[in-house]
Enzyme design. Structure first.
Site, PDB file in Angstrom:
ATOM      1  N   ARG A 110      -5.177 -29.129  30.278  1.00 15.11           N
ATOM      2  CA  ARG A 110      -6.163 -29.919  29.576  1.00 15.11           C
ATOM      3  C   ARG A 110      -7.204 -30.497  30.530  1.00 15.11           C
ATOM      4  O   ARG A 110      -8.322 -30.559  29.915  1.00 15.11           O
ATOM      5  CB  ARG A 110      -5.143 -31.164  29.383  1.00 15.11           C
ATOM      6  CG  ARG A 110      -5.929 -32.456  28.548  1.00 15.11           C
ATOM      7  CD  ARG A 110      -5.027 -33.549  28.046  1.00 15.11           C
ATOM      8  NE  ARG A 110      -5.811 -34.624  27.474  1.00 15.11           N
ATOM      9  CZ  ARG A 110      -5.043 -35.457  26.719  1.00 15.11           C
ATOM     10  NH1 ARG A 110      -3.957 -35.586  26.840  1.00 15.11           N
ATOM     11  NH2 ARG A 110      -6.029 -36.321  26.117  1.00 15.11           N
ATOM     12  N   ASN A 122      -0.255 -29.846  19.110  1.00 10.64           N
ATOM     13  CA  ASN A 122      -1.802 -29.739  19.007  1.00 10.64           C
ATOM     14  C   ASN A 122      -2.223 -28.208  19.396  1.00 10.64           C
ATOM     15  O   ASN A 122      -1.706 -27.808  20.374  1.00 10.64           O
ATOM     16  CB  ASN A 122      -2.780 -30.792  19.852  1.00 10.64           C
ATOM     17  CG  ASN A 122      -2.633 -32.048  18.863  1.00 10.64           C
ATOM     18  OD1 ASN A 122      -2.652 -32.009  17.855  1.00 10.64           O
ATOM     19  ND2 ASN A 122      -2.698 -33.222  19.687  1.00 10.64           N
ATOM     20  N   CYS A 167       0.628 -35.570  12.451  1.00 14.04           N
ATOM     21  CA  CYS A 167      -0.230 -36.245  13.167  1.00 14.04           C
ATOM     22  C   CYS A 167       0.001 -37.756  13.254  1.00 14.04           C
ATOM     23  O   CYS A 167       0.187 -38.235  11.913  1.00 14.04           O
ATOM     24  CB  CYS A 167      -1.679 -35.618  12.945  1.00 14.04           C
ATOM     25  SG  CYS A 167      -2.920 -36.436  14.172  1.00 14.04           S
ATOM     26  N   HIS A 192      -7.329 -33.813  12.380  1.00 14.62           N
ATOM     27  CA  HIS A 192      -8.551 -34.087  13.502  1.00 14.62           C
ATOM     28  C   HIS A 192      -9.991 -33.836  12.753  1.00 14.62           C
ATOM     29  O   HIS A 192     -10.924 -33.965  13.248  1.00 14.62           O
ATOM     30  CB  HIS A 192      -8.329 -33.420  14.687  1.00 14.62           C
ATOM     31  CG  HIS A 192      -7.076 -34.025  15.459  1.00 14.62           C
ATOM     32  ND1 HIS A 192      -7.120 -33.603  16.667  1.00 14.62           N
ATOM     33  CD2 HIS A 192      -6.210 -34.817  15.132  1.00 14.62           C
ATOM     34  CE1 HIS A 192      -5.842 -34.081  17.292  1.00 14.62           C
ATOM     35  NE2 HIS A 192      -5.285 -34.987  16.196  1.00 14.62           N
ATOM     36  N   TYR A 221     -11.679 -38.409  15.638  1.00  7.23           N
ATOM     37  CA  TYR A 221     -12.171 -37.261  15.902  1.00  7.23           C
ATOM     38  C   TYR A 221     -13.586 -36.733  15.124  1.00  7.23           C
ATOM     39  O   TYR A 221     -14.472 -35.872  15.715  1.00  7.23           O
ATOM     40  CB  TYR A 221     -11.418 -36.117  15.702  1.00  7.23           C
ATOM     41  CG  TYR A 221     -10.135 -36.280  16.702  1.00  7.23           C
ATOM     42  CD1 TYR A 221     -10.127 -35.596  17.918  1.00  7.23           C
ATOM     43  CD2 TYR A 221      -8.975 -37.190  15.951  1.00  7.23           C
ATOM     44  CE1 TYR A 221      -8.977 -35.668  18.526  1.00  7.23           C
ATOM     45  CE2 TYR A 221      -7.949 -37.405  16.828  1.00  7.23           C
ATOM     46  CZ  TYR A 221      -7.998 -36.705  17.982  1.00  7.23           C
ATOM     47  OH  TYR A 221      -6.626 -36.974  18.938  1.00  7.23           O
TER      48      TYR A 221
END
Length: 437
Positions: free
Chosen positions: A90, A144, A164, A194, A244
């Protein structure tokens, strides 16, 4: 009822366990299996899970295992919450796109593609093993990028629904501002994972009065602040974009911000270290307050509602509390989920995965009729769906050219020199996770 959680060593897990413990009348779990190869994390999480259940007087058996096949054997539902490559991957997803002047984020843009490439093959392998061991189990995907991962699962014929927490978080936020019970708030929530907008906020159910203009008129600046968007943007649009959307509506500002602030990955990594130390404390028997800052707020309520509806556990009006808008019909529940489009948004292919309100029953998720989407939103949704098509092809079949095409198609990239540079960096940073390399 047996539930299995793949990625059970996640620091998210106590949030999920807390929901199972509190809402046992909605979802009567008799066995919960936490599955994770990282036993150094799994064991303290498992011990805390047992203490949480004991504190709530829940009689279900909780076990932990690194053996996926044994863990999912006979499961009624399997929840996926995994991160291939961990926080280290990440951190890289957030860093190398910034070197090219692009948003560095784990689900959006080039970083999101990297996560999809790492994740889809692993999830499909897990799903095949679930199908062999528990052919009737539902797979609930919280991993995700949820839209792409869920589309991969559905394309492969798995019984899967994506989940989500954005919708339930906004529902709870709006309910607090309106001073009503959350189950009275229904969201006209449409788009892709998102990439969604609240087109309406209705009281009492899908056909109730729309109070979104009231919310924006009375609380607009407060809502905008939480979304990190200027209030005039919300005021002019007359809708509430998901958090987002700031990556699209304010891309360059976000890049400048990311270059000067500590990365979210570093913040989360530090938080996880603290949480794991807390979980190891034998006196702790509830989820700590720090967990709320980790992300995934109300994840447990959403997961309980979805699992209960898929497994036929929602039988009384009182059981509507965990859901996002209450009961539907025949024991089902209306909930915002990621599921196959099938004409819901008519400008998208039927096999696209959309994030919309749906009636969820033991037969799966059936989207409610959707309003016409303004071209301002439909255009971006169509563009990102095209990118997701190409991203899934790259994840399934590999190849540098497929990666390049997906990056070129993304609306936040769209220049061939930039796509070339990002492709090189993505492959360099993910070589150990991409077998086709």
């Amino acid at each position: 009822m047996k539930l299995a959680v793949v990625g059970g060593g996640s620091t998210y897990t106590p949030e999920l366990v807390d929901g199972f413990a509190r809402l046992r009348d909605t979802l009567p779990v008799s066995e919960l299996v936490l599955i994770d190869p990282a036993t150094d994390r799994l064991e303290p999480v498992g011990r805390l899970a047992r203490r949480i259940f004991a504190r709530e007087g829940h009689s279900a058996r909780i076990t932990t295992t690194a053996d996926l096949d044994a863990g999912v054997e006979g499961a009624d539902a399997v929840l996926l919450q995994l991160r291939v490559g961990g926080q280290e991957a990440r951190a890289e997803d957030e860093a190398w796109p910034l070197e090219c002047g692009c948003v560095g984020q784990e689900t959006t843009g080039a970083g999101g593609l990297a996560k999809a490439l790492r994740t889809v093959p692993v999830v499909l392998d897990i799903a095949e093993r679930v199908r062999h061991r528990s052919p009737n189990a539902w797979i609930i995907d919280f991993t995700n990028p949820v839209g792409i991962v869920t589309r991969a699962l559905l394309r492969a014929g798995h019984r899967a629904v994506g989940l989500c927490n954005v919708a339930i978080h906004l529902q709870r936020k709006f309910a607090g501002l309106l001073n009503v019970d959350p189950e009275q708030v229904h969201l006209d929530h449409y788009g892709l994972n998102h990439l969604t907008w609240e087109l309406g906020v209705r009281l009492g159910g899908p056909g109730g009065p729309d109070v979104l203009p009231q919310l924006l008129g009375e609380h607009g600046p407060r809502i905008a602040e939480e979304l990190h968007l200027p209030f005039p943007v919300l005021d002019r649009l007359g809708v509430v974009p998901s958090y987002y959307l700031r990556y699209y509506y304010a891309h360059d500002d976000v890049v400048d911000e990311m270059r000067t602030k500590p990365s979210r990955a570093s913040e989360v990594a530090a938080m996880e270290e603290r949480l794991l130390r807390m979980y190891a404390d034998p006196a702790l028997d509830r989820k700590p307050e720090l967990l709320a800052k980790r992300g995934g707020a109300f994840y447990s309520e959403a997961a309980v509602a979805l699992a209960a509806a898929l497994l036929g556990g929602r039988t009384t009006p009182a059981s509507t509390e965990p859901g996002q808008s209450g009961t539907g019909a025949a024991g089902g529940a209306v909930q915002v989920v990621n599921t196959v489009n099938n004409g819901t948004l008519p400008f998208l292919p039927d096999d696209a995965v959309v994030e919309v309100p749906a009636l969820v029953t033991a037969g799966g998720a059936r989207p409610l009729p959707a309003p016409d989407l303004d071209p301002l939103y439909a255009g971006l949704v169509t563009h990102v769906t095209g990118y997701e098509d190409l991203a899934l092809e790259a994840a399934l079949h590999g190849g540098r050219n497929r990666v390049f095409k997906a990056l070129l198609a993304h609306p936040l990239i769209g220049q061939y020199t930039l796509a070339e540079e990002l492709t090189d960096r993505l492959l360099a940073h993910n070589r150990e996770h991409l077998g086709w390399l």
